[in-house]
Scaffold this active site. Structure first.
Site, PDB file in Angstrom:
ATOM      1  N   ALA A 139       1.243  -1.298   0.045  1.00  0.00           N
ATOM      2  CA  ALA A 139       0.096  -0.098   0.319  1.00  0.00           C
ATOM      3  C   ALA A 139       1.251   1.257  -0.113  1.00  0.00           C
ATOM      4  CB  ALA A 139      -1.163  -0.157   1.189  1.00  0.00           C
ATOM      5  N   CYS A 140       0.529   2.556  -0.656  1.00  0.00           N
ATOM      6  CA  CYS A 140       0.983   3.568  -0.086  1.00  0.00           C
ATOM      7  C   CYS A 140       1.864   4.173   0.789  1.00  0.00           C
ATOM      8  CB  CYS A 140      -0.012   4.529  -0.816  1.00  0.00           C
ATOM      9  SG  CYS A 140       1.052   6.676  -0.396  1.00  0.00           S
ATOM     10  N   PRO A 141       3.066   3.878   1.464  1.00  0.00           N
ATOM     11  CA  PRO A 141       3.756   4.664   0.423  1.00  0.00           C
ATOM     12  C   PRO A 141       4.574   3.969  -0.064  1.00  0.00           C
ATOM     13  CG  PRO A 141       4.935   5.465   2.163  1.00  0.00           C
ATOM     14  CD  PRO A 141       3.842   4.723   2.704  1.00  0.00           C
TER      15      PRO A 141
END
Lengths: 83, 141
Positions: free
Chosen positions: A21-23
């Site tokens: 997932a982000c980042p």
């Protein structure tokens, strides 16, 4: 670039960041860009919706050329050319 | 092109805000920014060697009742712990972590060695403000 043009690109480096997932995808892109030469093309695979906004912005800031995104089933293929 | 500079005042000792700070500095690392982090009051407690990633010893800043759900979701999404975020950012870009001397003392940390190995030095408010004055981006979490 059209999806067909993107499909036809010679990709030097493919970064599969679909597990993060982000980042995560942005960091994977950052680490991988150092392994290719200027003018070469990299694609980032991400299942994270935000990445298709993040990578073009990141390209602008870093001076790389964002080429386009293909939406596959459940993930994105984001293409860029290293400056 | 000279790299942009970010200055982060890290007051929080809460696992949710520390995770958010980790995401922000990861972004800064991806963009080759130089990052100065000043670890203030509650933050210095979280940076103590015996706390760090031990989420059981950290609270939530927002709605404590959601901690279990939050930690479970982070795990399922394979999100790094806050310490791992900080460590990875340090590997990628120039991130310096400064522990506020007063905060350290409040939580029983007198020496750099009392804090997790990511800490670079112990400093005072003057250093923080000097860095803040020069930074392109100032954040306080």
């Amino acid at each position: 670039m059209t999806a067909e043009e993107l499909q036809g690109l010679k990709v030097t480096k493919s970064v599969d960041a679909r597990g993060t997932a982000c980042p995560g995808p942005l960091l994977e892109a950052k680490k991988a860009i150092g392994t290719i030469m200027p003018g070469e093309i990299m694609e980032v695979l991400s299942a994270d919706e935000g990445t298709k906004v993040d990578i073009p912005k990141w390209c602008t800031k870093q001076g790389h050329e964002y080429l386009g995104t293909i939406e596959e089933s459940g993930y994105f293929r984001i293409f860029l050319k290293k400056s | 092109m000279e790299s942009k500079k970010m200055c982060l005042g890290l007051f929080t000792g809460s696992v949710d805000k520390l995770t958010a700070a980790g995401v922000v500095i990861s972004g800064a690392a991806a963009m080759d920014m130089k990052v100065d982090i000043y670890v203030l009051l509650q933050g210095a407690r979280a940076f103590r060697k015996d706390i760090g990633d031990d989420a059981g010893k950290l609270q939530m800043a927002e709605n404590p009742a959601l901690k279990e759900e939050f930690m479970e979701s982070l795990k399922n999404l394979k999100v790094k712990t806050w310490v791992e975020f900080f460590r990875e950012a340090k590997e990628i870009t120039d991130v310096k972590i400064h522990i506020c001397g007063l905060a350290g003392k409040i939580w029983g940390g007198e020496k750099l060695d009392d804090f997790i190995d990511l800490a670079d030095d112990i400093c005072g408010i003057g250093a923080y403000l000097s860095s803040a004055e020069e930074a392109d981006i100032n954040l306080f979490i």
